[in-house]
Design an enzyme around this catalytic site. Sequence first.
Site, PDB file in Angstrom:
ATOM      1  N   TYR A   1     -10.058  19.806  88.478  1.00 55.41           N
ATOM      2  CA  TYR A   1     -10.302  21.094  87.814  1.00 55.41           C
ATOM      3  C   TYR A   1     -11.487  21.044  86.846  1.00 55.41           C
ATOM      4  CZ  TYR A   1      -5.278  21.260  88.942  1.00 55.41           C
ATOM      5  OH  TYR A   1      -4.057  21.184  89.555  1.00 55.41           O
TER       6      TYR A   1
ATOM      7  N   CYS B   1     -12.966   4.280  94.319  1.00 55.99           N
ATOM      8  CA  CYS B   1     -14.203   4.446  95.094  1.00 55.99           C
ATOM      9  C   CYS B   1     -14.451   5.908  95.426  1.00 55.99           C
ATOM     10  CB  CYS B   1     -14.161   3.562  96.337  1.00 55.99           C
ATOM     11  SG  CYS B   1     -14.427   1.867  95.869  1.00 55.99           S
ATOM     12  N   GLU B   2     -14.624   6.665  94.398  1.00 55.17           N
ATOM     13  CA  GLU B   2     -15.028   8.067  94.422  1.00 55.17           C
ATOM     14  C   GLU B   2     -15.726   8.250  93.085  1.00 55.17           C
ATOM     15  OE1 GLU B   2     -13.733  10.934  96.341  1.00 55.17           O
ATOM     16  OE2 GLU B   2     -12.227   9.907  97.548  1.00 55.17           O
TER      17      GLU B   2
ATOM     18  N   PRO C   1       7.620  27.215  80.597  1.00 57.63           N
ATOM     19  CA  PRO C   1       6.445  26.453  80.170  1.00 57.63           C
ATOM     20  C   PRO C   1       6.449  25.029  80.721  1.00 57.63           C
ATOM     21  CG  PRO C   1       8.086  26.478  78.436  1.00 57.63           C
ATOM     22  CD  PRO C   1       8.630  27.344  79.536  1.00 57.63           C
TER      23      PRO C   1
ATOM     24  N   TYR D   1       0.947  17.202  84.068  1.00 55.09           N
ATOM     25  CA  TYR D   1       0.202  17.040  85.315  1.00 55.09           C
ATOM     26  C   TYR D   1      -0.668  15.776  85.290  1.00 55.09           C
ATOM     27  CZ  TYR D   1       1.824  21.840  85.388  1.00 55.09           C
ATOM     28  OH  TYR D   1       2.624  22.948  85.303  1.00 55.09           O
TER      29      TYR D   1
HETATM   30  N1  LLP Z   1       6.355  28.394  86.575  1.00 56.36           N
HETATM   31  C1  LLP Z   1       5.860  28.312  87.820  1.00 56.36           C
HETATM   32  C2  LLP Z   1       6.482  29.058  88.892  1.00 56.36           C
HETATM   33  C3  LLP Z   1       4.741  27.499  88.064  1.00 56.36           C
HETATM   34  O1  LLP Z   1       4.237  27.434  89.287  1.00 56.36           O
HETATM   35  C4  LLP Z   1       4.153  26.771  86.999  1.00 56.36           C
HETATM   36  C5  LLP Z   1       2.988  25.917  87.226  1.00 56.36           C
HETATM   37  C6  LLP Z   1       4.727  26.877  85.724  1.00 56.36           C
HETATM   38  C7  LLP Z   1       5.823  27.708  85.550  1.00 56.36           C
HETATM   39  C8  LLP Z   1       4.197  26.113  84.528  1.00 56.36           C
HETATM   40  O2  LLP Z   1       2.878  26.396  84.207  1.00 56.36           O
HETATM   41  P1  LLP Z   1       2.256  25.728  82.870  1.00 56.36           P
HETATM   42  O3  LLP Z   1       3.062  26.244  81.703  1.00 56.36           O
HETATM   43  O4  LLP Z   1       2.389  24.279  82.995  1.00 56.36           O
HETATM   44  O5  LLP Z   1       0.836  26.177  82.839  1.00 56.36           O
HETATM   45  N2  LLP Z   1      -1.855  21.100  87.951  1.00 56.36           N
HETATM   46  C9  LLP Z   1      -2.430  22.192  87.191  1.00 56.36           C
HETATM   47  C10 LLP Z   1      -1.433  23.226  86.790  1.00 56.36           C
HETATM   48  C11 LLP Z   1      -0.686  23.783  87.974  1.00 56.36           C
HETATM   49  C12 LLP Z   1       0.435  24.649  87.552  1.00 56.36           C
HETATM   50  C13 LLP Z   1       1.325  24.950  88.694  1.00 56.36           C
HETATM   51  N3  LLP Z   1       2.410  25.821  88.348  1.00 56.36           N
HETATM   52  C14 LLP Z   1      -3.141  21.616  85.963  1.00 56.36           C
HETATM   53  O6  LLP Z   1      -3.067  20.403  85.742  1.00 56.36           O
HETATM   54  O7  LLP Z   1      -3.809  22.344  85.225  1.00 56.36           O
END
Ligand code: LLP
Length: 410
Positions: A311, A337-338, A269, A365
């Site tokens: 997103y 400036c966007e 997570p 993030y």
């Molecule tokens: N494991 C792997 C291999 C991953 O690529 C990711 C996230 C996670 C675990 C964790 O996922 P989470 O539990 O955080 O959903 N920047 C985007 C999210 C990109 C996630 C990339 N990989 C956002 O802000 O929504």
Amino acid sequence: MSDLSRPTSIQGVFLEKIAQDFGTPLYVYDGQKILDQIHALQKAFSGVPLKIKYATKALSNVSILKLIKKGGAGIDAVSIEEVRLGMLAGFSAKEIMYTPSGVSFEEIREAVELGVMVNLDSIPLIYQYGEAFGDKVPACIRINPHIMAGGNLKISVGHKTSKFGISIEQLDEILTAVKKSGVKIVGLHVHTGSDILDAEVFLKGANVLFDAAKNFPDLQFIDCGGGFKVAYKEGDPETDIAEVGEKVSSAFQEFCKNYGRQLELWLEPGKFLVSESGYLIVQTNVVKETPSVTFVGVDSGLNHLLRPMLYDAYHDVYNLSNPDAEEGRYSVVGYICETDTIAANRSLSKIKSGDLLVIKNAGAYGFSMASNYNSRVRPAEVLILDGKAYLIREREKFEDLIKNQIIIDL
Ligand code: LLP
């Protein structure tokens, strides 16, 4: 489980005071919330030998990583730099999983030399890995299960046309590669996306691995990835962790029985552990009324929090300086400036120039995707733990922007 309140203090520490002490824009993290989330996950999966591998990319400040370690979790790293950050935070190599995508073999070798488990993401890599290490260094394989999941296409990574993992339809090729290369496979992995609401999706992903597992006699763990959805606003649904825990744990126990051995269940997570812990405090520079919209311009923008722009992500915003004032309609925008709209057409208590606003769910993030765009410096970070505010990253300075530049004589 999710906290939809709009706090003016965390663990007794007033946000206004922290903003005064450390300036704005400022990332503030509630350390207790992170620990609570770890414990909630441990509880939901208490029936199985669970290992949590926090997805470092969500928030990679070393002090946060230390806290995650204190909470009893390990980490998942996606770059050799994240591996090194993890080690700096005190994680042993055994507590770190390295899940790269399309990196150079030098990086893989470096991780192996550090003693970290590598998650193999392509068939050529299985061969290359075998050639380099034979059966001496066990590895994991990332399977692409062909499951469309996640809050939007940009964060869906387990579907058929995603670049991640090795297609489950190529299982025969995987098995040939494993046999020919001699690599000992001790783990199978899926991660299908982020913001996944439906518990069934996690079960589906796990089942793909359980089916494939019969071909891998040396397994020690099954890694079901991350992706649990958190709530971003009132009424916003979130993943029912208890339901996922129940479904996946019982299928996992059944699988272990058939497999003939008790394995570990791993989860990765990111958002679930840190999203809600984070608050981005910004200051209002201007309130600009136009014939159609009242804009609130703040001292931050897409350079500090990219999610709303990248997103269309919703982040709750509230007026910290004047929480009880009569409400008005505002669009909160950045100074870049966007068109960096942080919150469009929101009902907020009356805002005047100089007011402090809080942007919620900024833990995951947020800082980790921040940049120096428009030649702006990145914010400071503060961790609140046991009622104390710790500065865990200084605000960047102008000197930081130019420190790697080589200014030539012209
Ligand atoms: N494991 C792997 C291999 C991953 O690529 C990711 C996230 C996670 C675990 C964790 O996922 P989470 O539990 O955080 O959903 N920047 C985007 C999210 C990109 C996630 C990339 N990989 C956002 O802000 O929504």
